[in-house]
Design a protein around this motif. Structure first.
Motif, short mmCIF file in Angstrom:
data_model
loop_
_atom_site.label_atom_id
_atom_site.label_comp_id
_atom_site.label_asym_id
_atom_site.label_seq_id
_atom_site.Cartn_x
_atom_site.Cartn_y
_atom_site.Cartn_z
N GLU A 1 0.76 -1.26 0.05
CA GLU A 1 0.12 0.09 0.12
C GLU A 1 0.79 1.20 -0.09
OE1 GLU A 1 0.28 -1.55 4.38
OE2 GLU A 1 0.29 -2.49 2.13
N PHE A 2 2.08 1.20 0.13
CA PHE A 2 3.15 2.12 0.38
C PHE A 2 3.62 2.37 -1.01
CE2 PHE A 2 4.03 0.50 4.72
CZ PHE A 2 2.77 1.13 5.31
N GLN A 3 3.58 1.53 -1.98
CA GLN A 3 4.39 1.63 -3.12
C GLN A 3 3.46 2.45 -4.40
OE1 GLN A 3 7.38 0.58 -2.73
NE2 GLN A 3 6.66 -0.13 -0.64
N ASN A 4 2.46 2.20 -4.57
CA ASN A 4 1.66 2.90 -5.52
C ASN A 4 1.38 4.41 -5.21
OD1 ASN A 4 0.32 2.82 -8.15
ND2 ASN A 4 -1.69 2.32 -7.11
N THR A 5 2.48 5.04 -5.54
CA THR A 5 2.25 6.46 -5.45
C THR A 5 2.34 7.59 -6.66
OG1 THR A 5 4.78 6.91 -5.21
CG2 THR A 5 3.33 6.36 -3.33
N ASP A 6 2.63 6.56 -7.89
CA ASP A 6 2.56 7.48 -8.93
C ASP A 6 1.18 7.38 -10.13
OD1 ASP A 6 2.35 4.54 -9.79
OD2 ASP A 6 4.44 4.81 -10.88
N GLY A 7 0.28 6.80 -9.27
CA GLY A 7 -1.34 6.74 -9.89
C GLY A 7 -1.34 5.65 -10.81
N ALA A 8 -0.36 4.68 -11.21
CA ALA A 8 -0.44 3.67 -11.87
C ALA A 8 -1.41 2.42 -11.52
CB ALA A 8 0.84 2.85 -12.01
N PHE B 1 -3.23 3.92 10.72
CA PHE B 1 -3.94 3.91 9.50
C PHE B 1 -5.27 2.91 9.48
CE2 PHE B 1 0.83 4.91 8.55
CZ PHE B 1 0.47 6.14 8.65
N CYS B 2 -5.07 1.69 9.79
CA CYS B 2 -6.00 0.82 9.77
C CYS B 2 -7.39 1.34 10.43
CB CYS B 2 -5.72 -0.49 10.36
SG CYS B 2 -4.49 -1.56 9.67
N ALA C 1 -8.70 3.96 2.58
CA ALA C 1 -7.40 3.80 3.17
C ALA C 1 -6.71 5.36 2.67
CB ALA C 1 -6.43 2.93 2.47
N PRO C 2 -5.96 5.60 3.60
CA PRO C 2 -5.34 7.02 3.37
C PRO C 2 -4.65 7.06 2.00
CG PRO C 2 -4.76 6.49 5.79
CD PRO C 2 -5.36 5.27 4.88
N PRO C 3 -4.37 8.33 1.42
CA PRO C 3 -3.38 8.13 0.09
C PRO C 3 -2.17 7.44 0.33
CG PRO C 3 -4.23 10.34 0.55
CD PRO C 3 -4.74 9.51 1.99
N ALA C 4 -1.79 6.69 -0.83
CA ALA C 4 -0.62 6.14 -0.77
C ALA C 4 0.55 6.89 -1.02
CB ALA C 4 -0.60 5.14 -2.08
N ARG C 5 0.52 8.18 -1.38
CA ARG C 5 1.69 8.88 -1.20
C ARG C 5 1.96 9.37 0.21
NH1 ARG C 5 4.42 11.96 -4.92
NH2 ARG C 5 2.85 11.25 -6.41
N PHE C 6 0.80 9.73 0.79
CA PHE C 6 0.74 9.98 2.21
C PHE C 6 1.51 8.98 2.97
CE2 PHE C 6 -0.89 9.69 6.40
CZ PHE C 6 -0.52 10.78 7.16
N LEU C 7 1.08 7.71 2.87
CA LEU C 7 1.52 6.54 3.41
C LEU C 7 2.89 6.64 3.43
CD1 LEU C 7 -1.55 3.86 3.12
CD2 LEU C 7 -0.67 4.97 5.16
N LYS C 8 3.39 6.54 2.00
CA LYS C 8 4.90 6.36 1.95
C LYS C 8 5.70 7.21 2.66
CE LYS C 8 8.24 6.35 -2.22
NZ LYS C 8 8.52 6.24 -3.54
N TYR C 9 5.25 8.43 2.63
CA TYR C 9 6.28 9.65 3.18
C TYR C 9 6.18 9.53 4.53
CZ TYR C 9 6.88 11.77 -1.46
OH TYR C 9 7.13 12.03 -2.90
N ALA C 10 4.78 8.74 5.07
CA ALA C 10 4.88 8.91 6.46
C ALA C 10 5.94 7.67 7.32
CB ALA C 10 3.40 8.49 6.85
#
Length: 440
Positions: free
Chosen positions: A76-83, A396-397, A406-415
């Motif tokens: 869930e932390f990996q998909n931050t580019d919208g793909a 997050f859960c 779920a929170p946005p993937a980009r937010f999860l990655k940076y957090a």
């Protein structure tokens, strides 16, 4: 050899609580049908391992932690580019409902708490509790060491209450939750007068500093009698006997052991006229004192200790109480640390400081007590809502359960990245802090 035993105890304890913690994740994940790819004690490089029911169990060379690798966890932390991301498989972590993922995330914490409570309960049931009751302190008083004198206590003070409440045991006077209380104070009797001594705001930091040097805060004032007299002692053959009770040295009262030690120091390398009681009869004896200010004898405390046994239900209650007092104490300590009331340099300790708690010889009671303590500390630290810790994942859960997504993937990655940087910085700080305490 003593250092090796200390390290061995610490590593064994650490691997024990980590194995329990990670097993909690594993059991919960498998219960909900998730595929657990790896269960590892220690970090790579790998020493050995085996595969059982689809999970690889390994032992790593670096025994400072462990991990469980669950399929799909972290994706869930990996998909931050919208793909578009591949649909999750049924056996992946990300395919399960948020409430199931929450239980998996909290599984290690739950098992650490259960094991901590059980360890304290078993110790309580098997050994009971030996303690010095408050009546002995109210009768004989305390010995105030250097830090205690700085805050206003004096040797001979008879402590009557703490924070205005009666206490049951001497150890209650040293409870961390009392030291962490705001405006904590002792009420005591001194030379027939009743007064209060309050702890200063920076007290806990000073206490940690003195503890690092092996210095006590207060100790019970100890009436005593003569114990064994070794044949090599300079007083052997002088007429002093096992069971004698010292009354005075050179006319100075020595009812308590601290008075006895002080009197001997002033006559190092000399001889003294001592008065003792034997079979209710006063006897005067001339005794030589060694250059180090000692007589070369053993002494026996005459303080009256109490021993309390517990039933199985009583042990479970007392064990849970002891375990959760530790959690509450750490929570209060953390709040004071955040507010700046406690210096992190004085209060935080790392693996070196924790290893020193085990001592240079193996004591099974102390070992299991510290395993229980570390298990509760690990549970408390992991429940903190910091990304990269179980508490961060749980937060997050919970958000997903409440909001429905779920929170946005980009937010999860940076957090997650920020949390990892914070944890690595904290680890580096406490290790460096331990080294500074050793060197200076």
């Amino acid at each position: 050899m003593g250092t090796l035993i200390m390290i061995l105890q610490f590593v064994t304890a650490l691997l024990t609580i980590v194995s329990i913690h990670e097993y909690g994740h594993l059991v919960a994940a498998k219960y909900f049908g998730m595929r657990v790819e790896q269960y590892s004690l220690g970090f790579p490089p790998r020493l050995f391992g085996f595969r059982y029911k689809g999970t690889e169990y390994t032992l790593g060379l670096i025994p400072l932690g462990g991990f469980v690798k669950i399929a799909g966890m972290g994706d869930e932390f990996q998909n931050t580019d919208g793909a578009d991301q591949a649909p999750p498989k049924d056996w992946e972590f990300r395919a399960k409902p948020a409430w199931q993922r929450l239980i998996v995330v909290l599984g290690g914490i739950i098992l650490n708490v259960i094991s901590g409570v059980l360890i304290f309960s078993c110790l309580t049931y098997l050994k009971g509790e030996e303690f010095l009751p408050s009546r002995e302190i109210e009768t004989h008083g305390i010995v105030a060491h250097e830090l205690a004198e700085k805050v206003g206590l004096r040797t001979g003070d008879r402590i009557l209450s703490i924070n205005g409440r009666p206490y049951q045991r001497f150890e209650d006077l040293l409870r961390p939750d009392f030291f962490l209380s705001d405006g904590g104070y002792y009420e005591l009797s001194r030379n027939g007068s009743r007064l209060q001594v309050r702890l200063p705001e920076n007290f806990l930091g000073d206490l940690s500093e003195y503890a690092e040097k092996g210095e006590s805060f207060i100790s019970p004032r100890m009436p005593f009698r003569v114990g064994e007299i070794p044949p090599s002692s300079p007083v052997a053959g002088t007429g002093l006997e096992d069971g004698d009770i010292f009354q005075s040295i050179e006319g100075k009262e020595v009812q308590y052991f601290d008075q006895f030690q002080e009197a001997l120091k002033t006559h190092s390398g000399d001889s003294i006229q001592a008065n003792v009681i034997r079979d209710a009869q006063p006897i005067s004896i001339r005794l030589p004192v060694r250059e180090d200010g000692k007589l070369g004898i053993h002494v026996q405390s005459t303080l009256q200790f109490s021993h309390q046994r517990y039933s199985i239900p009583g042990s479970l209650y007392r064990g849970a109480e002891r375990a959760f007092i530790l959690v509450w104490t750490h929570a209060k300590g953390l709040s004071k640390l955040i507010r700046g009331d406690i210096s992190p340099q004085k209060s935080l300790t790392g693996p070196i400081g924790m290893a020193k708690l085990f001592g240079m010889h193996w004591d099974w009671s102390r070992f299991w007590y510290l395993v229980g303590l570390l298990s509760m500390v690990l549970a408390f630290m992991n429940i903190l809502p910091i990304p990269a810790l179980d508490g961060g994942h749980a937060l997050f859960c919970c958000y997903e359960v409440i909001v429905g997504k779920a929170p946005p993937a980009r937010f999860l990655k940076y957090a997650q990245q920020a949390g990892m940087i914070f944890l690595l910085t904290l680890i580096a700080f406490v290790i460096f802090n331990d080294l500074i305490k050793i060197w200076f």
